[in-house]
Design a protein around this motif. Sequence first.
Motif, mmCIF file in Angstrom:
data_model
loop_
_atom_site.group_PDB
_atom_site.id
_atom_site.type_symbol
_atom_site.label_atom_id
_atom_site.label_comp_id
_atom_site.label_asym_id
_atom_site.label_seq_id
_atom_site.Cartn_x
_atom_site.Cartn_y
_atom_site.Cartn_z
ATOM 1 N N ASP A 188 7.806 7.738 -5.810
ATOM 2 C CA ASP A 188 8.436 6.606 -6.498
ATOM 3 C C ASP A 188 9.923 6.881 -6.675
ATOM 4 O O ASP A 188 10.347 7.524 -7.636
ATOM 5 C CB ASP A 188 7.763 6.380 -7.852
ATOM 6 C CG ASP A 188 8.294 5.138 -8.552
ATOM 7 O OD1 ASP A 188 9.129 4.433 -7.952
ATOM 8 O OD2 ASP A 188 7.857 4.869 -9.689
ATOM 9 N N SER A 237 6.743 2.678 2.469
ATOM 10 C CA SER A 237 5.862 2.630 1.303
ATOM 11 C C SER A 237 5.002 3.892 1.261
ATOM 12 O O SER A 237 3.969 3.988 1.917
ATOM 13 C CB SER A 237 4.972 1.385 1.383
ATOM 14 O OG SER A 237 4.158 1.282 0.242
ATOM 15 N N THR A 238 5.434 4.855 0.485
ATOM 16 C CA THR A 238 4.753 6.141 0.375
ATOM 17 C C THR A 238 4.351 6.375 -1.077
ATOM 18 O O THR A 238 4.444 5.486 -1.913
ATOM 19 C CB THR A 238 5.671 7.274 0.866
ATOM 20 O OG1 THR A 238 6.794 7.387 -0.017
ATOM 21 C CG2 THR A 238 6.165 7.002 2.284
ATOM 22 N N PHE A 239 3.925 7.588 -1.386
ATOM 23 C CA PHE A 239 3.473 7.897 -2.740
ATOM 24 C C PHE A 239 4.606 8.355 -3.651
ATOM 25 O O PHE A 239 4.396 8.540 -4.854
ATOM 26 C CB PHE A 239 2.375 8.963 -2.690
ATOM 27 C CG PHE A 239 1.051 8.433 -2.224
ATOM 28 C CD1 PHE A 239 0.085 8.036 -3.137
ATOM 29 C CD2 PHE A 239 0.766 8.320 -0.874
ATOM 30 C CE1 PHE A 239 -1.140 7.536 -2.714
ATOM 31 C CE2 PHE A 239 -0.460 7.835 -0.434
ATOM 32 C CZ PHE A 239 -1.418 7.433 -1.351
ATOM 33 N N GLU A 250 10.781 8.504 2.820
ATOM 34 C CA GLU A 250 9.831 8.096 1.801
ATOM 35 C C GLU A 250 10.405 7.108 0.791
ATOM 36 O O GLU A 250 9.669 6.560 -0.027
ATOM 37 C CB GLU A 250 9.227 9.340 1.147
ATOM 38 C CG GLU A 250 8.487 10.181 2.193
ATOM 39 C CD GLU A 250 7.689 11.340 1.626
ATOM 40 O OE1 GLU A 250 7.346 11.300 0.428
ATOM 41 O OE2 GLU A 250 7.411 12.284 2.395
ATOM 42 N N THR A 262 4.270 14.625 -5.283
ATOM 43 C CA THR A 262 3.546 13.930 -4.210
ATOM 44 C C THR A 262 3.249 14.850 -3.028
ATOM 45 O O THR A 262 3.038 14.385 -1.912
ATOM 46 C CB THR A 262 4.357 12.712 -3.733
ATOM 47 O OG1 THR A 262 5.700 13.132 -3.401
ATOM 48 C CG2 THR A 262 4.415 11.641 -4.800
ATOM 49 N N HIS A 321 0.404 14.371 -0.486
ATOM 50 C CA HIS A 321 0.495 13.264 0.462
ATOM 51 C C HIS A 321 1.502 13.528 1.574
ATOM 52 O O HIS A 321 1.991 12.610 2.224
ATOM 53 C CB HIS A 321 0.877 11.980 -0.288
ATOM 54 C CG HIS A 321 -0.040 11.675 -1.417
ATOM 55 N ND1 HIS A 321 -1.304 11.140 -1.230
ATOM 56 C CD2 HIS A 321 0.091 11.854 -2.762
ATOM 57 C CE1 HIS A 321 -1.900 10.992 -2.388
ATOM 58 N NE2 HIS A 321 -1.074 11.422 -3.338
ATOM 59 N N LYS A 331 0.828 -1.196 0.000
ATOM 60 C CA LYS A 331 0.000 0.000 0.000
ATOM 61 C C LYS A 331 0.866 1.251 0.000
ATOM 62 O O LYS A 331 2.076 1.179 0.203
ATOM 63 C CB LYS A 331 -0.916 0.001 1.234
ATOM 64 C CG LYS A 331 -1.889 -1.160 1.294
ATOM 65 C CD LYS A 331 -2.728 -1.100 2.552
ATOM 66 C CE LYS A 331 -3.711 -2.263 2.627
ATOM 67 N NZ LYS A 331 -4.533 -2.222 3.874
ATOM 68 N N GLN A 332 0.236 2.395 -0.204
ATOM 69 C CA GLN A 332 0.944 3.675 -0.155
ATOM 70 C C GLN A 332 0.380 4.512 0.990
ATOM 71 O O GLN A 332 -0.834 4.559 1.192
ATOM 72 C CB GLN A 332 0.791 4.426 -1.483
ATOM 73 C CG GLN A 332 1.506 3.758 -2.644
ATOM 74 C CD GLN A 332 1.220 4.451 -3.958
ATOM 75 O OE1 GLN A 332 0.064 4.563 -4.366
ATOM 76 N NE2 GLN A 332 2.258 4.929 -4.631
#
Length: 362
Positions: free
Chosen positions: A226, A222-224, A218, A237, A240, A136-137
């Motif tokens: 990449d 698991s964040t938004f 980050e 991002t 978020h 998940k993010q």
Amino acid sequence: MKVLFLLLQISFLLLLTSCSGKATEPSSKPSTNDNDQSTEQEEASQKEANTDSVVTKEPITEQTSSKTSTETTSNDDVQRAFPVVDEIPAEYLTKRTDHSGSIETVTYQTKDYFGDGSEITKKAYVYLPYNYDEAKQYNVLYLMHGIGGSEDEWGMNNDLSLVKIMMDKLIYNGDIEPFIVVTPNGRSCADFANTSADYNSFYIFGKELRNDLIPYIESKYSTFTDFKKDNYYLAETRDHRAMAGLSMGGMQTINIGMCENLDIISYFGAFSACPTTNTSTQIADKLKEFPDETIHFFYNICGTEDNVAISSASAAVSSITDLTDKLDDSKNFIWQEVSGGHDFNVWYLGFYNFAKIVFNHN
């Protein structure tokens, strides 16, 4: 005449009653008297905030806890969307024995930005929600401490942490979507572990935040963002990412987070922002440097008996919605005054209210 005199007496008594009814009992905990907290005062406030007397407050009903007076926030629309409270419900101050998140200690490489730029290693604490899943993010909140504190000041270093307890309950009850909380040390210098180090190192924390802390956190979790891309952009991002803090950390949230890094952060929470915080006019002027970036939410709180920060915290928000079109008190701005001093009674309440607002702009 007697009837008229009697009516005047009754009207006067009703006026006195309504005025006295607006006041709340002042906090029983001491507030500070200096321009900002001393180390001993912040540590004392921290200990008091974690005592059983705080955790076992008399419960208040959901109807009472959701009620917001017109004095608490500025507009009915934003009150309905984000109903802040003046006291944390007792349920949210009671530790869960199941569905509990975890706290990790991390170390990351940064630089002595206040000194010679040499490499240094710093520590931070990270709250991960229950059932954290790499598939998940997660959104991330960076939570800052005060002038006499450190990464330990919020107490987010063990299972008795009130930040962790509140997050666990908010998530379990479905009040919020799970997100990550990070408590770093806000001094960007080699002497960061010294709580009496030159306070000017707080004002350049933005370099560490952008260049080192956010990329490390980050990319590890698991964040938004990449980080597998050859060229990643934190600006992509920003929706978020949030920043909040108490006292000096409230100043950092406004001066550094909002006024310097609006391109990579979109939610802000200032709890008793200290005397060196930018004024409304200064904030509005600096926001002009970010013509295309929106502020999803700006939440502020301060105790009315706070003789350290009430003037500066008020100056940061006074007429702010008239000075910039990025803030609208019917959509994305709250100024909350509560009875209290410069202490964790106000700051934990600020965290609780902000945790329910952040990442919910839709």
